[in-house]
Design a protein around this motif. Structure first.
Motif, PDB file in Angstrom:
ATOM      1  N   THR A   8      -0.854   5.066  12.248  1.00  0.00           N
ATOM      2  CA  THR A   8       0.455   4.484  11.940  1.00  0.00           C
ATOM      3  C   THR A   8       0.516   4.054  10.478  1.00  0.00           C
ATOM      4  O   THR A   8       1.521   4.288   9.799  1.00  0.00           O
ATOM      5  N   PHE A   9      -0.558   3.450   9.976  1.00  0.00           N
ATOM      6  CA  PHE A   9      -0.613   3.054   8.572  1.00  0.00           C
ATOM      7  C   PHE A   9      -0.390   4.265   7.670  1.00  0.00           C
ATOM      8  O   PHE A   9       0.416   4.219   6.739  1.00  0.00           O
ATOM      9  N   HIS A  10      -1.092   5.371   7.951  1.00  0.00           N
ATOM     10  CA  HIS A  10      -0.975   6.567   7.107  1.00  0.00           C
ATOM     11  C   HIS A  10       0.433   7.173   7.170  1.00  0.00           C
ATOM     12  O   HIS A  10       0.958   7.631   6.156  1.00  0.00           O
ATOM     13  N   ALA A  13       2.613   4.948   5.115  1.00  0.00           N
ATOM     14  CA  ALA A  13       2.224   5.023   3.705  1.00  0.00           C
ATOM     15  C   ALA A  13       2.803   6.277   3.053  1.00  0.00           C
ATOM     16  O   ALA A  13       3.155   6.273   1.875  1.00  0.00           O
ATOM     17  N   LYS A  14       2.934   7.350   3.817  1.00  0.00           N
ATOM     18  CA  LYS A  14       3.482   8.610   3.295  1.00  0.00           C
ATOM     19  C   LYS A  14       5.000   8.640   3.325  1.00  0.00           C
ATOM     20  O   LYS A  14       5.618   9.461   2.650  1.00  0.00           O
ATOM     21  N   TYR A  15       5.622   7.783   4.111  1.00  0.00           N
ATOM     22  CA  TYR A  15       7.069   7.837   4.319  1.00  0.00           C
ATOM     23  C   TYR A  15       7.820   7.715   3.000  1.00  0.00           C
ATOM     24  O   TYR A  15       7.566   6.831   2.193  1.00  0.00           O
ATOM     25  N   GLY A  16       8.762   8.616   2.780  1.00  0.00           N
ATOM     26  CA  GLY A  16       9.613   8.577   1.592  1.00  0.00           C
ATOM     27  C   GLY A  16       9.040   9.290   0.385  1.00  0.00           C
ATOM     28  O   GLY A  16       9.738   9.489  -0.589  1.00  0.00           O
ATOM     29  N   ASP A  17       7.764   9.672   0.436  1.00  0.00           N
ATOM     30  CA  ASP A  17       7.136  10.371  -0.682  1.00  0.00           C
ATOM     31  C   ASP A  17       6.224  11.455  -0.122  1.00  0.00           C
ATOM     32  O   ASP A  17       5.076  11.185   0.243  1.00  0.00           O
ATOM     33  N   PRO A  18       6.719  12.692  -0.026  1.00  0.00           N
ATOM     34  CA  PRO A  18       5.920  13.762   0.574  1.00  0.00           C
ATOM     35  C   PRO A  18       4.639  14.081  -0.203  1.00  0.00           C
ATOM     36  O   PRO A  18       3.706  14.643   0.346  1.00  0.00           O
ATOM     37  N   HIS A  23      -2.948   6.877   1.559  1.00  0.00           N
ATOM     38  CA  HIS A  23      -4.040   5.903   1.573  1.00  0.00           C
ATOM     39  C   HIS A  23      -3.594   4.525   1.122  1.00  0.00           C
ATOM     40  O   HIS A  23      -4.319   3.560   1.303  1.00  0.00           O
ATOM     41  N   GLU A  24      -2.408   4.433   0.517  1.00  0.00           N
ATOM     42  CA  GLU A  24      -1.889   3.167   0.015  1.00  0.00           C
ATOM     43  C   GLU A  24      -0.423   3.026   0.411  1.00  0.00           C
ATOM     44  O   GLU A  24       0.338   3.983   0.351  1.00  0.00           O
ATOM     45  N   MET A  25      -0.053   1.811   0.804  1.00  0.00           N
ATOM     46  CA  MET A  25       1.302   1.560   1.278  1.00  0.00           C
ATOM     47  C   MET A  25       2.032   0.628   0.304  1.00  0.00           C
ATOM     48  O   MET A  25       1.465  -0.370  -0.151  1.00  0.00           O
ATOM     49  N   SER A  26       3.284   0.953   0.032  1.00  0.00           N
ATOM     50  CA  SER A  26       4.109   0.118  -0.843  1.00  0.00           C
ATOM     51  C   SER A  26       4.678  -1.056  -0.049  1.00  0.00           C
ATOM     52  O   SER A  26       4.669  -1.065   1.190  1.00  0.00           O
ATOM     53  N   GLY A  27       5.189  -2.041  -0.771  1.00  0.00           N
ATOM     54  CA  GLY A  27       5.805  -3.200  -0.133  1.00  0.00           C
ATOM     55  C   GLY A  27       7.038  -2.826   0.661  1.00  0.00           C
ATOM     56  O   GLY A  27       7.313  -3.393   1.719  1.00  0.00           O
ATOM     57  N   LYS A  28       7.779  -1.848   0.166  1.00  0.00           N
ATOM     58  CA  LYS A  28       8.982  -1.378   0.865  1.00  0.00           C
ATOM     59  C   LYS A  28       8.614  -0.767   2.221  1.00  0.00           C
ATOM     60  O   LYS A  28       9.239  -1.062   3.237  1.00  0.00           O
ATOM     61  N   ALA A  61      -1.636  -5.092  -8.559  1.00  0.00           N
ATOM     62  CA  ALA A  61      -1.382  -3.871  -7.782  1.00  0.00           C
ATOM     63  C   ALA A  61       0.024  -3.910  -7.196  1.00  0.00           C
ATOM     64  O   ALA A  61       0.628  -4.972  -7.040  1.00  0.00           O
ATOM     65  N   ARG A  62       0.532  -2.731  -6.869  1.00  0.00           N
ATOM     66  CA  ARG A  62       1.862  -2.635  -6.257  1.00  0.00           C
ATOM     67  C   ARG A  62       1.773  -2.085  -4.839  1.00  0.00           C
ATOM     68  O   ARG A  62       2.797  -1.932  -4.178  1.00  0.00           O
ATOM     69  N   VAL A  63       0.552  -1.758  -4.405  1.00  0.00           N
ATOM     70  CA  VAL A  63       0.339  -1.159  -3.091  1.00  0.00           C
ATOM     71  C   VAL A  63      -0.858  -1.833  -2.416  1.00  0.00           C
ATOM     72  O   VAL A  63      -1.653  -2.518  -3.066  1.00  0.00           O
ATOM     73  N   ILE A  64      -0.971  -1.606  -1.085  1.00  0.00           N
ATOM     74  CA  ILE A  64      -2.114  -2.128  -0.337  1.00  0.00           C
ATOM     75  C   ILE A  64      -2.836  -0.975   0.345  1.00  0.00           C
ATOM     76  O   ILE A  64      -2.231   0.035   0.683  1.00  0.00           O
ATOM     77  N   ASN A  65      -4.140  -1.139   0.548  1.00  0.00           N
ATOM     78  CA  ASN A  65      -4.913  -0.138   1.288  1.00  0.00           C
ATOM     79  C   ASN A  65      -5.003  -0.571   2.747  1.00  0.00           C
ATOM     80  O   ASN A  65      -4.433  -1.594   3.144  1.00  0.00           O
ATOM     81  N   PHE A  66      -5.759   0.174   3.543  1.00  0.00           N
ATOM     82  CA  PHE A  66      -5.792  -0.096   4.978  1.00  0.00           C
ATOM     83  C   PHE A  66      -6.432  -1.443   5.303  1.00  0.00           C
ATOM     84  O   PHE A  66      -5.948  -2.163   6.178  1.00  0.00           O
ATOM     85  N   SER A  67      -7.501  -1.823   4.605  1.00  0.00           N
ATOM     86  CA  SER A  67      -8.143  -3.112   4.910  1.00  0.00           C
ATOM     87  C   SER A  67      -7.219  -4.274   4.535  1.00  0.00           C
ATOM     88  O   SER A  67      -7.163  -5.287   5.250  1.00  0.00           O
ATOM     89  N   GLU A  68      -6.471  -4.150   3.432  1.00  0.00           N
ATOM     90  CA  GLU A  68      -5.490  -5.171   3.067  1.00  0.00           C
ATOM     91  C   GLU A  68      -4.342  -5.203   4.074  1.00  0.00           C
ATOM     92  O   GLU A  68      -3.801  -6.269   4.401  1.00  0.00           O
TER      93      GLU A  68
END
Length: 161
Positions: A8-10, A13-18, A23-28, A61-68
């Protein structure tokens, strides 16, 4: 840790940017996930989500990884499930197996085009009179054949050559 949670995280994280590796998710996208997974209930607000995102991300940073992301869910679980002893598994259950929704996307209709276009319940006024009860056009409800070989309007007239 559940594999479904990571999947689900991945996806989010990919949504909106193909081109995003996922591996990193934006705040949006984090806020979108929280909204669509019903985390924003029972006193947990979008402002809480923004504050938690700011706390768990690395400085600058502007993004978070899975552990964050997991740390963020842990903090949100305390707010969302206040007083519950097993808040973290409860929030994981809300998030696991979810896919991002696409608002405004067109849903396919299982009904055929002819059925939709001849449904008299969708027409009003004078247009309703174009169809009989079976949905056929009122002028084309009789099956009439002509053996003359000509159009009905030209019947009995000579054709000029």
């Amino acid at each position: 840790m559940s594999k479904e949670l990571e999947t689900t995280f991945h996806k989010y994280a990919k949504y909106g940017d193909p081109k995003a590796p996922g591996h990193e998710m934006s705040g949006k996208n984090f806020a979108k996930l929280c909204k669509e997974c019903n985390i924003l209930e029972n006193g947990c607000t979008s402002a809480d989500v923004d504050v938690v995102f700011s706390k768990v991300k690395s400085k600058g940073a502007r993004v978070i990884n899975f552990s964050e992301f997991q740390d963020g869910l842990k903090q949100l679980s305390r707010k969302r499930f206040q007083g519950m002893g097993n808040a973290l598994p409860a929030i994981h259950k809300l998030v696991e197996g979810k896919d991002p929704e696409s608002p405004g996307s067109t849903k396919t209709v299982a009904v055929g085009a002819v059925d939709r276009l001849t449904d008299i319940s969708k027409y009003g006024g004078t247009h309703k009179e174009r169809f009989n009860e079976s949905g056929k056009g009122a002028s084309g409800s009789e099956e009439v054949t002509h053996d003359s070989g000509h159009v009905e309007a030209c019947k009995g007239k000579e054709m000029k050559q």
